[in-house]
Scaffold this motif. Sequence first.
Motif, PDB file in Angstrom:
ATOM      1  N   THR A  28      47.484  31.151  59.116  1.00 15.28           N
ATOM      2  CA  THR A  28      47.309  30.755  57.722  1.00 15.28           C
ATOM      3  C   THR A  28      47.748  31.885  56.797  1.00 15.28           C
ATOM      4  N   GLY A  29      48.505  31.531  55.787  1.00 18.77           N
ATOM      5  CA  GLY A  29      48.956  32.529  54.817  1.00 18.77           C
ATOM      6  C   GLY A  29      50.273  33.194  55.195  1.00 18.77           C
ATOM      7  N   ALA A  30      50.801  32.859  56.379  1.00 16.72           N
ATOM      8  CA  ALA A  30      52.024  33.513  56.852  1.00 16.72           C
ATOM      9  C   ALA A  30      53.258  33.030  56.098  1.00 16.72           C
ATOM     10  N   PHE A  37      62.285  37.822  53.492  1.00 16.58           N
ATOM     11  CA  PHE A  37      61.538  36.855  54.284  1.00 16.58           C
ATOM     12  C   PHE A  37      60.365  37.550  54.942  1.00 16.58           C
ATOM     13  N   GLN A  59      59.882  33.842  59.370  1.00 20.05           N
ATOM     14  CA  GLN A  59      60.436  32.784  58.516  1.00 20.05           C
ATOM     15  C   GLN A  59      61.940  32.574  58.755  1.00 20.05           C
ATOM     16  N   LYS A 115      54.355  29.284  56.009  1.00 20.54           N
ATOM     17  CA  LYS A 115      55.025  28.211  56.759  1.00 20.54           C
ATOM     18  C   LYS A 115      55.763  27.242  55.830  1.00 20.54           C
TER      19      LYS A 115
HETATM   20  P1  ADP Z   1      50.827  28.897  55.297  1.00 22.40           P
HETATM   21  O1  ADP Z   1      51.207  27.455  55.083  1.00 22.40           O
HETATM   22  O2  ADP Z   1      51.526  29.506  56.477  1.00 22.40           O
HETATM   23  O3  ADP Z   1      49.342  29.120  55.370  1.00 22.40           O
HETATM   24  P2  ADP Z   1      52.001  29.236  52.700  1.00 22.40           P
HETATM   25  O4  ADP Z   1      53.295  28.590  52.976  1.00 22.40           O
HETATM   26  O5  ADP Z   1      51.020  28.447  51.913  1.00 22.40           O
HETATM   27  O6  ADP Z   1      51.320  29.740  54.043  1.00 22.40           O
HETATM   28  O7  ADP Z   1      52.301  30.634  51.993  1.00 22.40           O
HETATM   29  C1  ADP Z   1      51.276  31.533  51.664  1.00 22.40           C
HETATM   30  C2  ADP Z   1      51.675  32.383  50.482  1.00 22.40           C
HETATM   31  O8  ADP Z   1      52.715  33.279  50.833  1.00 22.40           O
HETATM   32  C3  ADP Z   1      52.201  31.566  49.294  1.00 22.40           C
HETATM   33  O9  ADP Z   1      51.605  32.065  48.136  1.00 22.40           O
HETATM   34  C4  ADP Z   1      53.682  31.839  49.320  1.00 22.40           C
HETATM   35  O10 ADP Z   1      54.264  31.724  48.039  1.00 22.40           O
HETATM   36  C5  ADP Z   1      53.752  33.243  49.841  1.00 22.40           C
HETATM   37  N1  ADP Z   1      55.040  33.570  50.506  1.00 22.40           N
HETATM   38  C6  ADP Z   1      55.673  32.816  51.439  1.00 22.40           C
HETATM   39  N2  ADP Z   1      56.806  33.411  51.832  1.00 22.40           N
HETATM   40  C7  ADP Z   1      56.917  34.575  51.150  1.00 22.40           C
HETATM   41  C8  ADP Z   1      57.889  35.643  51.113  1.00 22.40           C
HETATM   42  N3  ADP Z   1      58.965  35.615  51.883  1.00 22.40           N
HETATM   43  N4  ADP Z   1      57.639  36.668  50.269  1.00 22.40           N
HETATM   44  C9  ADP Z   1      56.545  36.689  49.504  1.00 22.40           C
HETATM   45  N5  ADP Z   1      55.600  35.733  49.485  1.00 22.40           N
HETATM   46  C10 ADP Z   1      55.772  34.673  50.289  1.00 22.40           C
END
Ligand code: ADP
Length: 438
Positions: free
Chosen positions: A61-63, A38, A42, A65
């Motif tokens: 952003t990119g975390a 995770f 998360q 969510k």
């Molecule tokens: P947010 O909505 O917070 O901006 P996203 O949910 O779109 O971010 O996720 C961003 C990227 O991170 C996606 O490509 C997703 O597949 C990747 N991701 C999410 N969680 C993990 C994880 N635990 N390990 C590796 N990649 C992840």
Amino acid sequence: MPFFSFRSSVKSTPTLLEPLSIAPPHELLKQYWGFAEFRHGQQEVIAAVLRGQDVLAVMPTGAGKSLCYQLPALTMPGITVIVSPLIALMKDQVGALKARGIPAEFVNSTLHPNEISAIMDAVVSGDVRILYIAPERFGSKDFVRAFEKLPVALFAIDEAHCVSHWGHDFRPDYLTLREMVKKLPRRPTVVGCTATATPEVKDDIVAQLGLKQPAVFVRGFDRPNLHYGVEQGMTSYDRDAELLHLVKNTPGSGIVYSGTRDRAEELAELFCEAGIEALPYHAGLDPEVRREVQDAFMADQARVIVATVAFGMGIDKPEVRFVIHGAMPGSLEAYYQEAGRAGRDGKPAQCILLHCWADKNLQEYFIRKGLQDMLEKGQSKKDAEAFAALRTARLTRMTRYVTTRQCRRRKILEYFGDPDAARIVNCRSCDGCLRKKP
Ligand code: ADP
Ligand code: MG
């Protein structure tokens, strides 16, 4: 004529559905997403959701969510509804879930009423377990009639700041979501997700979405590879010279935020005269020209962009080595969003702000002008004054960031309410900490 036809077997109080899986979160993460670990935050969010607690998750952003509601959806004894205003992304998100073997669909204005009807039938019969919904759907009485019968176990609201007037993207449709939750036969767990972390927006989201004793998580705002610095109280003449000096001597691509359109033009010219490949970018330019400037930056044909706040949305250039502010922005949130465009590749990058005392006057002028504009548009004096007061408070916090002699990283995280702030004693990567004796 109603949009939806329902199978005669549908009862008014739906029974719960069997979960798709009862595996623990770590296993689901591997099995469905192929991720080993995770990301920061998360797991805590997912644990709270699985406990049945309402959650507000504030992560940049990119975390990651999406995973915070998509993964619990698999173990929920019912349907997961995800509200998102980003219609353009829904198809991809649903496609990605289906590719992982998770039965998901979306309903938004791009679909024909017959398609929506077929999807709602599949949801009612339990064949679809994750349903993305565009907020304006709740404006349709027929849709609401179908929705209020669903056995929704998890109700996730993405871009939750859209419910707040204090946010940067208020959407009136979001104000109906709280009522929609109440209409459901059983109250689902409600999760709000956003990257907007200002304290008043957080509180407003909790109130407007009617979250019940929510667990509020603010996570992942620290960017360890970014170095922060401020040069305070310069004259405007000194500032130009210092900007030129910094841009000349910091290798790699960078963005200089200039405050106004005229300044963007002037500074780009100043840099070009000194042999630096720089281009201006602001909302006063032709859309065509703006695209060319962006492309030139992305393709490394222009090393430096001198821009107003108009630049940056949707630009994801990983190897930006510096973001220099040639004027103080109106809030720490705006500053961090702009500065955060540096170092997306995880390698060291500089975030420097050059400050003049006149910057505050300019921001105060913007606040007064904003108040006047609101009144002219017919908004109430009370609302306009409340908004101006809020902006003034944000400006005060921004000014405090500029004038602090302590750790800037810690100041930023404290402002957003990220608990990682407490762990920082000496970040060794801001001018405040570098001044301290080791
Ligand atoms: P947010 O909505 O917070 O901006 P996203 O949910 O779109 O971010 O996720 C961003 C990227 O991170 C996606 O490509 C997703 O597949 C990747 N991701 C999410 N969680 C993990 C994880 N635990 N390990 C590796 N990649 C992840
Ligand atoms: Mg997202």
